[in-house]
Write a protein that holds these residues in place. Structure first.
Motif, PDB file in Angstrom:
ATOM      1  N   GLY A 160       0.842  -1.095   0.034  1.00 20.20           N
ATOM      2  CA  GLY A 160      -0.223   0.084   0.143  1.00 20.20           C
ATOM      3  C   GLY A 160       0.834   1.275  -0.037  1.00 20.20           C
ATOM      4  N   SER A 169       0.284   6.812   3.546  1.00 24.18           N
ATOM      5  CA  SER A 169      -0.905   6.694   4.221  1.00 24.18           C
ATOM      6  C   SER A 169      -0.554   5.510   5.601  1.00 24.18           C
ATOM      7  CB  SER A 169      -2.176   6.192   3.394  1.00 24.18           C
ATOM      8  OG  SER A 169      -1.844   5.065   2.769  1.00 24.18           O
ATOM      9  N   ARG A 170       0.470   4.692   5.348  1.00 23.64           N
ATOM     10  CA  ARG A 170       0.819   3.485   6.319  1.00 23.64           C
ATOM     11  C   ARG A 170       2.320   3.903   6.635  1.00 23.64           C
ATOM     12  NH1 ARG A 170      -0.734  -1.850   3.478  1.00 23.64           N
ATOM     13  NH2 ARG A 170      -0.820  -2.434   5.764  1.00 23.64           N
ATOM     14  N   TRP A 186       3.760   3.291   9.274  1.00 24.74           N
ATOM     15  CA  TRP A 186       4.448   2.232  10.242  1.00 24.74           C
ATOM     16  C   TRP A 186       5.060   1.332   9.156  1.00 24.74           C
ATOM     17  CZ3 TRP A 186      -0.879   3.248   9.648  1.00 24.74           C
ATOM     18  CH2 TRP A 186      -1.648   2.065   8.917  1.00 24.74           C
ATOM     19  N   ILE A 187       4.958   1.197   8.013  1.00 22.47           N
ATOM     20  CA  ILE A 187       5.521   0.181   7.099  1.00 22.47           C
ATOM     21  C   ILE A 187       6.904   0.650   7.121  1.00 22.47           C
ATOM     22  CG2 ILE A 187       5.546  -0.791   4.827  1.00 22.47           C
ATOM     23  CD1 ILE A 187       3.101  -1.546   6.524  1.00 22.47           C
ATOM     24  N   LEU A 247      -3.243  -7.103  11.753  1.00 25.39           N
ATOM     25  CA  LEU A 247      -2.132  -6.717  11.100  1.00 25.39           C
ATOM     26  C   LEU A 247      -0.615  -7.196  10.913  1.00 25.39           C
ATOM     27  CD1 LEU A 247      -2.663  -2.841  11.234  1.00 25.39           C
ATOM     28  CD2 LEU A 247      -3.593  -4.362   9.415  1.00 25.39           C
ATOM     29  N   HIS A 262       2.998   6.090  16.108  1.00 23.25           N
ATOM     30  CA  HIS A 262       2.275   7.095  15.064  1.00 23.25           C
ATOM     31  C   HIS A 262       0.744   7.234  15.409  1.00 23.25           C
ATOM     32  CE1 HIS A 262       5.044   7.823  11.968  1.00 23.25           C
ATOM     33  NE2 HIS A 262       5.474   6.692  11.768  1.00 23.25           N
ATOM     34  N   PHE A 272       3.579   1.483  14.480  1.00 16.37           N
ATOM     35  CA  PHE A 272       1.941   1.724  14.616  1.00 16.37           C
ATOM     36  C   PHE A 272       1.614   2.396  15.882  1.00 16.37           C
ATOM     37  CE2 PHE A 272      -2.589   0.935  15.138  1.00 16.37           C
ATOM     38  CZ  PHE A 272      -2.954   0.899  13.721  1.00 16.37           C
ATOM     39  N   CYS A 319       7.359  -2.848  12.716  1.00 18.67           N
ATOM     40  CA  CYS A 319       6.396  -2.062  12.330  1.00 18.67           C
ATOM     41  C   CYS A 319       5.016  -2.169  13.522  1.00 18.67           C
ATOM     42  CB  CYS A 319       5.581  -3.183  11.244  1.00 18.67           C
ATOM     43  SG  CYS A 319       6.661  -3.143   9.686  1.00 18.67           S
ATOM     44  N   ARG A 337       2.838   4.116   1.111  1.00 14.04           N
ATOM     45  CA  ARG A 337       3.710   4.501   2.309  1.00 14.04           C
ATOM     46  C   ARG A 337       3.355   5.602   3.027  1.00 14.04           C
ATOM     47  NH1 ARG A 337       5.780   5.085   6.204  1.00 14.04           N
ATOM     48  NH2 ARG A 337       8.159   4.715   6.825  1.00 14.04           N
TER      49      ARG A 337
END
Length: 275
Positions: free
Chosen positions: A2, A6-7, A9-10, A63, A51, A48, A44, A4
């Motif tokens: 997806g 918007s996510r 924590w990746i 997840l 953030h 999460f 990760c 990066r």
């Protein structure tokens, strides 16, 4: 995985390539049980929490992060092993090797954060009805790149952390010659106004540029000092850092050290994008 952005924590391949060699050897398992979750997945989960600002027990299992307790233990172990300090030094070295650290001046400041419960390195805040709180003391280079951060009680005077914070700047290699760890000048607001500390800075070969109490505003320092306030706002962008939820100071310091690395890594990424 997806988007990066918007996510956040990746963990990217590039960031993981820097972190993986710094990981300590895992402790041997004393009994049979579930296999150890890979470090990258656990990181990760830690990101999460950092953030999103949630409590460990609410970490979404679907997840694939593992349990909140497993992530907490891994964060504590990595912090104790000095992973974030070493990662920060690696990132600063990368920036200096490209001549992207501004040693002509550094800027120091602090920010208060409310503590959900009293604990080590917390104290009655003089600006929040004596409720428990902590202070984060930060020193950045002339562009706002973090050089060092520390945690104290909310009632600690800023000036007491001036020299300890300077001492906490790591020796930064990356060019021919001796590693560097001190700026040419140090900029600070009126909270650091004291002749004793001016003398001590001169003795270290650092020119003090400190606003004086009783003098009118508009001395021109703000056009240079804003960079530290911007970096403090970046720290507050990590929701877990907006309130000190942890009673243990080392856990909050672990989150703080990780956040400093992420901010510094963004500067490295911008450098790579421009080249």
């Amino acid at each position: 995985m997806g988007n990066r952005q918007s996510r956040p924590w990746i963990v990217s391949d590039e960031l993981w390539s820097l972190i993986e060699p710094l990981q300590p050897e895992p402790a041997p398992k004393l009994a049979e049980g579930r296999p150890r979750l890979p470090d990258r997945q656990t990181l990760c989960g830690i990101l999460f929490v950092l953030h999103a600002g949630i409590q460990w027990e609410y970490l979404p299992q679907e997840l694939g992060f593992g349990s909140g307790m497993s992530c907490w233990r891994r964060l504590a172990a990595w912090n104790e092993a000095g992973v974030w300090d070493r990662l920060h030094a690696v990132l600063l070295k990368e920036l200096r090797s490209k001549d992207k650290l501004d040693w002509s001046r550094a800027v120091i400041d602090s920010s208060r954060v409310r503590a959900a419960r009293p604990g080590p390195k917390s104290g009655p805040s003089p600006v929040d009805r004596a409720r428990p709180g902590s202070k984060r003391h930060l020193i950045v280079d002339g562009q706002g790149i973090p050089l060092a951060v520390s945690l104290t009680g909310g009632n600690r005077n800023d000036i007491t952390q001036l020299l300890p914070l300077l001492d906490k700047i790591p020796p930064v290699a990356g060019t021919v010659g001796r590693p560097r760890r001190k700026p040419d000048a140090l900029l600070a607001d009126r909270g650091y106004d004291h002749d004793k500390y001016r003398r001590l800075l001169w003795q270290r070969g650092i020119r003090p540029v400190i606003a004086e109490r009783g003098q009118p505003h508009g001395t021109g320092l703000d056009i240079f000092r804003y960079v530290v306030e911007r970096t403090i706002s970046w720290l507050h962008g990590f929701r877990r850092l907006r309130i000190r939820w942890e009673r243990r100071d080392d856990t909050h310091e672990a989150f703080l050290g990780l956040a400093i690395c992420l901010i510094t890594h963004r500067h490295v990424q911008r450098l790579c994008q421009r080249q």
